[in-house]
Design a protein around this motif. Structure first.
Motif, PDB file in Angstrom:
ATOM      1  N   GLU A   9     -10.690   3.295   0.220  1.00 40.55           N
ATOM      2  CA  GLU A   9      -9.901   2.227   0.859  1.00 40.55           C
ATOM      3  C   GLU A   9     -10.612   2.111   2.433  1.00 40.55           C
ATOM      4  O   GLU A   9     -11.441   3.318   2.650  1.00 40.55           O
ATOM      5  N   SER A  31      -8.830  -2.951   2.368  1.00 43.25           N
ATOM      6  CA  SER A  31      -8.927  -2.947   0.951  1.00 43.25           C
ATOM      7  C   SER A  31      -8.624  -1.469   0.644  1.00 43.25           C
ATOM      8  O   SER A  31      -8.708  -0.623   1.144  1.00 43.25           O
ATOM      9  N   SER A  32      -8.185  -1.491  -0.747  1.00 44.32           N
ATOM     10  CA  SER A  32      -7.909  -0.350  -1.210  1.00 44.32           C
ATOM     11  C   SER A  32      -7.981  -0.344  -2.860  1.00 44.32           C
ATOM     12  O   SER A  32      -7.822  -1.458  -3.219  1.00 44.32           O
ATOM     13  N   TYR A  67       0.800  -1.228  -0.161  1.00 43.81           N
ATOM     14  CA  TYR A  67       0.009  -0.095  -0.028  1.00 43.81           C
ATOM     15  C   TYR A  67       0.780   1.262  -0.004  1.00 43.81           C
ATOM     16  O   TYR A  67       0.686   2.048  -0.768  1.00 43.81           O
TER      17      TYR A  67
END
Length: 172
Positions: free
Chosen positions: A122, A131-132, A109
């Motif tokens: 995100e 999550s992103s 990330y």
């Protein structure tokens, strides 16, 4: 390039961010001949696909990962011969404990954010699942940190326009 660090055998984020860079800076293939060249450029060895979703226009298949990368499984999908999706799960044995998966997610990330800016979206929940999502050069890149049932980091790459065409299929 060595794919893991000596400490805790956590995948080196540079090996994955290098692969991500190759995907987002390369043009998505327009046909099956270009698709074979594209996979070779990425270092993947494709395994023959098969029809999916009861629709002969949609093909899915597996990929043998480039040597030296901590990839457990990789898949591809095409619509009418046009590749629109690549999905990768990092090696679960290297991420057997949740903290390793989350640490790996955070390293990748940070690399993506440093190079491509903040994600479009995100989330992180209290348990550490995250999550992103980024959009770069016609490629949508999604990353997930899964903690249950087995900790893993998943990366999804899609040709933004091709994926929209797939999503619009009535048989989907």
């Amino acid at each position: 390039m060595e794919a893991t660090t000596g400490e805790n055998h956590v995948p080196r984020p540079e090996s994955i961010t290098d692969l991500i860079d190759r995907i987002v800076t390369s043009k998505w293939p327009a046909d099956e001949v270009e698709q074979a060249k594209y996979f070779a450029l990425l270092g993947f060895d494709p395994i023959a696909g098969q029809s999916s979703n009861n629709d002969a226009a949609v093909m899915t298949g597996n990929l043998m990962a480039p040597s030296g990368l901590p990839i457990a499984t990789a898949t591809w999908a095409s619509l009418n011969g046009n590749l629109f999706s690549i999905n990768v799960f990092l090696d679960g044995e290297l991420l057997a404990e949740g903290p390793h998966a989350l640490r790996t997610y955070r390293h990748i990330y940070a690399g993506l954010r440093g190079k491509y800016g903040p994600p479009l979206d995100e989330t992180t929940d209290l348990s550490g699942r995250a999550s992103s999502k980024w959009q770069m050069n016609g490629t949508t890149t999604e990353m997930y940190c899964h903690l249950n049932p087995l900790p893993s980091v998943q990366l999804g790459f899609s040709h933004t326009a091709g994926n929209a065409e797939y999503e619009a299929l009535p048989s989907r």
